[in-house]
Design an enzyme around this catalytic site. Sequence first.
Site, mmCIF file in Angstrom:
data_model
loop_
_atom_site.group_PDB
_atom_site.id
_atom_site.type_symbol
_atom_site.label_atom_id
_atom_site.label_comp_id
_atom_site.label_asym_id
_atom_site.label_seq_id
_atom_site.Cartn_x
_atom_site.Cartn_y
_atom_site.Cartn_z
ATOM 1 N N ARG A 62 0.829 -1.214 0.000
ATOM 2 C CA ARG A 62 0.000 0.000 0.000
ATOM 3 C C ARG A 62 0.858 1.257 0.000
ATOM 4 O O ARG A 62 0.416 2.313 -0.433
ATOM 5 C CB ARG A 62 -0.973 -0.032 1.180
ATOM 6 C CG ARG A 62 -1.965 -1.202 1.037
ATOM 7 C CD ARG A 62 -2.931 -1.334 2.176
ATOM 8 N NE ARG A 62 -2.267 -1.566 3.437
ATOM 9 C CZ ARG A 62 -2.872 -1.544 4.609
ATOM 10 N NH1 ARG A 62 -4.169 -1.296 4.678
ATOM 11 N NH2 ARG A 62 -2.215 -1.768 5.720
ATOM 12 N N GLU A 99 4.808 -8.454 12.863
ATOM 13 C CA GLU A 99 4.116 -8.814 14.094
ATOM 14 C C GLU A 99 3.542 -10.219 14.009
ATOM 15 O O GLU A 99 3.182 -10.810 15.012
ATOM 16 C CB GLU A 99 3.022 -7.790 14.416
ATOM 17 C CG GLU A 99 1.941 -7.682 13.356
ATOM 18 C CD GLU A 99 0.976 -6.546 13.626
ATOM 19 O OE1 GLU A 99 0.170 -6.663 14.563
ATOM 20 O OE2 GLU A 99 1.045 -5.561 12.884
#
Length: 174
Positions: A62, A99
């Site tokens: 993105r 993460e």
Amino acid sequence: MTTDVLARAFGLIRDVPDWPSPGVLFRDITPLLADAKAFASVIEALAEPAGDADVVVGVEARGFLLGAAVALAAGVGVVPVRKAGKLPQVAASREYELEYGTATLELPAGGVSPATKTYLIDDVLATGGTLRASCDLVEQAGGIVTGIGVLLELDALAGRAQLTGRTLHTLLHG
């Protein structure tokens, strides 16, 4: 950019629980990108700190969308940082932790030369691993990171700590 415009832009970001894996709250910026006024305002605000950068480096994926628009607004070129295996010629490669796992990013050959001033753009700063790896790639190629711009910083994940000593411009906090 006014507080009202930022609040409206933030309101367009959609939360998607358990994507891409259980326990992760994904922030979907697609509704913001689809809103011409909000998108234009965000790009204008992200482009302001680009300063005298020679290129904008847009981080997969993105960050490509935001980075290309920021580069256009700043009057400079854009260089993508890609996932491994997507480039025909690679200047530098870096594995990093997410993460929810690990990944590898690559910088295309010829995009960043020694002493090229770069302004990195990504959509979300979470744990900071992706942006730190992207800065490392630019510097491995001899480039200079003049700043980093992000649309949304997830303060609870403390990604800013991975970018100590770097100039970070954040539009929204969540």
